[in-house]
Scaffold this active site. Sequence first.
Site, short mmCIF file in Angstrom:
data_model
loop_
_atom_site.label_atom_id
_atom_site.label_comp_id
_atom_site.label_asym_id
_atom_site.label_seq_id
_atom_site.Cartn_x
_atom_site.Cartn_y
_atom_site.Cartn_z
CG ASP A 23 -1.73 -1.25 1.35
OD1 ASP A 23 -2.22 -1.73 0.33
OD2 ASP A 23 -1.81 -1.77 2.47
CG HIS A 51 -3.68 -1.91 -8.65
ND1 HIS A 51 -2.68 -2.83 -8.62
CD2 HIS A 51 -4.48 -2.27 -9.66
CE1 HIS A 51 -2.86 -3.70 -9.58
NE2 HIS A 51 -3.94 -3.38 -10.23
P1 IMP Z 1 -3.44 -12.68 2.92
O1 IMP Z 1 -2.44 -12.31 1.89
O2 IMP Z 1 -4.84 -12.36 2.55
O3 IMP Z 1 -3.28 -14.11 3.36
O4 IMP Z 1 -3.16 -11.81 4.23
C1 IMP Z 1 -1.97 -11.96 5.01
C2 IMP Z 1 -1.53 -10.62 5.56
O5 IMP Z 1 -1.06 -9.80 4.49
C3 IMP Z 1 -2.64 -9.82 6.22
O6 IMP Z 1 -2.09 -9.09 7.28
C4 IMP Z 1 -3.10 -8.87 5.14
O7 IMP Z 1 -3.70 -7.72 5.65
C5 IMP Z 1 -1.80 -8.57 4.46
N1 IMP Z 1 -1.97 -8.19 3.05
C6 IMP Z 1 -2.28 -8.99 2.02
N2 IMP Z 1 -2.35 -8.29 0.88
C7 IMP Z 1 -2.06 -7.02 1.19
C8 IMP Z 1 -1.92 -5.82 0.42
O8 IMP Z 1 -2.08 -5.78 -0.80
N3 IMP Z 1 -1.61 -4.70 1.13
C9 IMP Z 1 -1.39 -4.71 2.47
N4 IMP Z 1 -1.49 -5.80 3.22
C10 IMP Z 1 -1.81 -6.95 2.58
#
Ligand code: IMP
Length: 502
Positions: A23, A51
Site C-alpha cells: 500500500d 489498486h
Molecule cells: P493474505 O495475503 O490475505 O493471506 O493476508 C496476510 C496478511 O497480508 C494480512 O495481514 C493482510 O492484511 C496482508 N496483506 C495482504 N495483501 C495485502 C496488500 O495488498 N496490502 C497490504 N497488506 C496486505
Amino acid sequence: MKKLERFLGGIKTLAVLCLQYGDTGKGKFVDLFAKWAHIIVRGNGADNAGHTICYKGKKLITHIIPSGIMYDNVGKTNIVGSGCAVYPKTFKGELLGLDAIGCSYNNLRIAHNAKLILPDHIVMDRIKELNNSGVKIGTTGKGVGPVFADHTARTGLIMNDLLNKDIFVKKLRHHLIDKVRILKTYDTEALKKVMSHEHLENGIYFDAKNIFNEDVIIQKYLDYGQDFNLMIRDTDEFIRSQAGKTEILLEGAQGLLLSVDEGASPHVTSSNCSLSGLSKGAGLLDSSQVDKCLGIIKGFYTTRVGEGPFPTEFGASESDKWCNGVGSRKQELELYPLASVNDVNQFLRGVAYRREGDEYGATTGRPRRTGRLDLPLLRYSLQFFNPAYLTLILTKLDCLNDCEVIEICDQYKYVGPDFRVGEKILRAGDYLNKAIMIREVLEYCQPIYSLHEGWLCSLKGISKYENLPKQIRIILNYLVAQTKVDLGILSIGADRNANVFI
Ligand code: IMP
C-alpha cells in the site's frame, strides 16, 4: 516525459516493488512506467492486492489484473504471471469492469501455471480466521494462504486445468477429499454462513451433506475456463523469450515485509514479495535479468494492514485493536473529526495520518494502521537488493505537509526476556540497528526516535529537487546517510506528474 526517459535510459527490465507492508502507492508508478513498457507482468500475490486504475477519466479498482491494462489499446501485453494465484470470479468480475468502462483487454494473458483458487481455499482461510484457536493474521479472506499451501503440498490445481475437463474433474474431486474431511470438523452452520458470502457466489457451492456441491463447482469453473480460454498461455516461456529484448515492467504486489520468506511469520502473506520472488513469478530466470529495481516506501511514515508487530505504530495497541476490529472510515470521521497529525494523543495522531493519506484498504476497506518511518525495518529490507540496481521512491510526501515534527525510528531497544537468535542471545537493553524478523523479537522492540522539523507548506507544483523545502532535503540527506540508498523519485501528489526526480 523527458525526465522519465532519462531515468529509464538503457533499461529493458524494470521492477517496481514495495519495501514496507504494501500500500505504498506502487500503482501510480506502475501506471507511470506502464506507458514505457511493452509487457507488464504481475509476479506474485492474488486478489489480496488492490489498486485503482483510471481509464479515460473513469476509475476502476482491480485486484489481480496488472495496472498496465489501461494501455492495452496501444498494443501492450499484460500478464498475470505464474507466481500469482487467480480466483476466477474476481478475474471475470474485473473483465466485466473493464467492459463497463470501455477498456479493451485483447492482450491480457494468464500464466497457464498460475495457481487456481478454489472455493475451499476461501472457506478455509475465512473459517480459520474466525476460529479463535489459531493465531489471527487478519488475512484478506481471499484464500491466499490455503492456495499457496496446496501448491507447496502438491495438492493444488493450476489455471491450465480449466482447459481440460476430465483432468479438472479428476483433480478437483481428489483435491476436495482431504478438504471435506477437515471442514467436517467445523460447525455446519458456521460453514454455511461463510459460504453464503457474495465472494463465494452467495452459497452456490454449499451442500449441507457433503459441504461442497462438486457438480456446481465443476460447472462454474469450466465455464470460467471457457471465458479465459484464449488468455491462458505459457507466459513464462514468452517472458523468457522477450527478456533483454523488449521493455518489461514487473509489478510487485504486497510488500517485502509481508513476504512469506522475508517477513515475520505468521503475519505475512503466502507468496514471495521479494525481487527474486517477483522475477521468478513473472517468468524470468531470476532477478539478475532485472536491470533496475524501484523500491517504494512511504515518505516518512509506514502503514500496515492486518495483525502483527508494528513497533512504530501511532497509538500502539489501541490503534491495532481499532484498525483490526471495530474501526471504519465512517466511524472515524464521526468520532474523531478533529484528529490532527500534531495531536499529543498518539492514537488520534495515527487517525489523522490515516485520513491525510487516505489509508483505507482498497481490497477490504479496513483502516490501515499508521506509524513512523522505521529505519531498522528499512535496513532489513535493503539487504535483499544489490544496491547498484536499486533506486528508492518515496511516496505521499504531501500527506505530511501539516506535520510540525517528523519522527523517524533510528534503532530499537530490545526490552523482552532473554531470547536466542541463532548463536546470539538478545538481552533486555540491547540496541538493534537492523530489525530481526522474528515476531517474538519485534514484539519487544521499543523504537528510539530522532525528531526532524516538518516543512509546513504545500508541495504543489514543485518539480525540482532544489525547490523542495529545505526541511525535506535535510530529512532526505539523513535518510541517505542512515541507509546508503540511492534516491530516485519523490511523489508529492496523486497526480501522475506530481513527482520530483532526483
Ligand atoms: P493474505 O495475503 O490475505 O493471506 O493476508 C496476510 C496478511 O497480508 C494480512 O495481514 C493482510 O492484511 C496482508 N496483506 C495482504 N495483501 C495485502 C496488500 O495488498 N496490502 C497490504 N497488506 C496486505
